[in-house]
Structure formats: structure tokens, C-alpha cells
Design an enzyme around this catalytic site. Structure first.
Site, PDB file in Angstrom:
ATOM      1  CB  ALA A 116      -0.904  -0.050   1.051  1.00  0.00           C
ATOM      2  CG  ASP A 117       2.711   5.106  -1.532  1.00  0.00           C
ATOM      3  OD1 ASP A 117       3.781   4.837  -0.787  1.00  0.00           O
ATOM      4  OD2 ASP A 117       2.363   6.184  -2.021  1.00  0.00           O
ATOM      5  CB  THR A 118      -0.998   6.768   2.518  1.00  0.00           C
ATOM      6  OG1 THR A 118      -1.578   5.507   2.851  1.00  0.00           O
ATOM      7  CG2 THR A 118      -2.014   7.847   2.829  1.00  0.00           C
ATOM      8  N   GLY A 122      -3.390   3.894  -2.391  1.00  0.00           N
ATOM      9  CA  GLY A 122      -3.246   2.723  -3.164  1.00  0.00           C
ATOM     10  C   GLY A 122      -2.980   1.428  -2.389  1.00  0.00           C
TER      11      GLY A 122
END
Length: 208
Positions: free
Chosen positions: A78-80, A115
Site C-alpha cells: 500500500a501507499d498513501t 493505493g
């Protein structure tokens, strides 16, 4: 069900691990992805969050494929990205970065794009982007200075951690709270299920 694939979390984030554990999932391995997170020219925050999540999943998938014990696994990444308008804010490491972020966020709305991506053993990568709108109260200089002195912001997208002290700045949130923390749980569970991972397997024992 002993033949369930192993679960690899492609992250060193204790927040992502805690969110996974909240829904009864315990990764078999923690393998942080080492990728270049620099935005591309003219890349939108939305595209950046999804691209980095997929890139992390793919990088760790390659590591898993090279290991005999982890080939039959599912990789979750995940990436924020915190955005004001079309501008992606940094993952603040320095106090002046944190102050810049807090000044921009003070008294206005911003968007948090998270994501999430799942890479299967067959090479298939499934991904989803979650958008959450957050509004901060107007921050005084003392609010900002006191928050910066806490050190909580270090390494956080947009220079704040909503699950910590900065929760006291949030006036309104529309969307997924866990996505702002770092992992959207509904979408994560759906992607893992689609990849054949038994998401509810441990629920009966967790309840006991």
C-alpha cells in the site's frame, strides 16, 4: 485449510500491520519494498499512490519468487499520498517540511489517496485506489509548534498521523478512516479474497 498461500506484507509500517491484525490477518512475512518513491513529472497524487502501491507489490513479488519458501504467497502493498489540490505533500522527515505541510493543511480540506495492491504467485497484480477527504481545523502557531515537538509527524505522508495526536485537528472526514491511517480495510479484504486468500479463516479463533 492448511494449503492457504502465505501472506507477505510489503511494508515496515507498524500501522499497516496493526490494521491487518484488526481484521484477523497475521502476515507470514514482513518484507518492506525498497523502491524510488519520487513522483514523475506532472504525475497526479492519485496516479502516484496507485503506481507506488503496485511497484511495491511487484518488487516484493520478485523477492518472493526468488525464494523457494515464499513462491506460493500473496503479496500485499500500500501507499498513501496526502494532496492539497494537485500537489502531493512529502512524507515529512524535517521540521520545516512538517511545518510547511501543517501550514498548508490548516483550516482547509485535503485529499488522502491510498493505493493498495495484491500480487499473486501467477504474476497477476490487482489494485484499488481509495480517496478520502479530510478537513483540518485552523491551526494556531502553538498547535503546529507543539505538534512538531512531539515528533509524531516524522516519516508520515503530509506530516501528520491521524491515529495519533493529530486526530485532534480533524474537523471532518469523508471516506475511509483506515485508508488515511495507511490501509483501506474493505478494499484490502476484497483484493485478498479475489486472490484466493482465506480472509475469514482465523475469525472463529479470534472471537474465542
Amino acid at each position: 485449510m492448511t494449503n492457504a498461500p502465505q501472506l507477505i506484507l510489503a511494508s515496515a509500517s507498524p500501522r499497516r500491520l496493526a490494521l491487518l491484525q484488526q481484521i484477523g490477518l497475521e502476515p507470514d512475512h514482513l518484507l518492506p519494498a525498497d523502491i524510488d518513491e519520487t513522483p514523475k513529472k506532472h504525475e497526479t497524487p492519485r496516479s502516484l499512490a496507485l503506481r507506488l502501491a503496485r511497484a511495491k507489490a511487484e518488487a516484493v513479488r520478485q523477492m518472493a519468487d526468488a525464494s523457494e519458501t515464499m513462491q506460493d504467497s500473496v503479496v500485499l502493498a500500500a501507499d498513501t499520498v496526502v494532496a492539497v489540490g494537485r500537489r502531493a505533500l512529502p512524507k515529512a522527515e524535517l521540521t520545516d517540511q512538517a511545518l510547511m505541510c501543517l501550514s498548508l493543511l490548516s483550516g482547509r480540506g485535503h485529499r488522502v489517496f491510498t493505493g493498495v495492491a495484491v500480487a499473486e504467485a501467477n504474476g497477476k497484480v490487482r489494485s484499488k485506489l481509495v480517496e478520502t477527504r479530510v478537513r483540518f481545523k485552523r491551526l494556531t502557531r502553538k498547535d503546529m509548534d507543539d505538534y512538531i515537538s512531539s515528533g509524531e509527524w516524522r516519516g508520515k505522508a503530509g506530516g501528520y498521523a491521524i491515529q495519533g495526536l493529530a486526530g485532534s485537528f480533524v474537523v471532518k472526514l469523508v471516506g475511509s478512516y483506515p485508508a488515511v491511517v495507511g490501509l483501506p480495510l474493505v478494499e484490502t479484504a476484497n483484493l485478498l479474497s479475489s486472490a484466493g486468500y482465506p480472509v475469514h479463516q482465523g475469525w472463529a479463533t479470534a472471537a474465542a
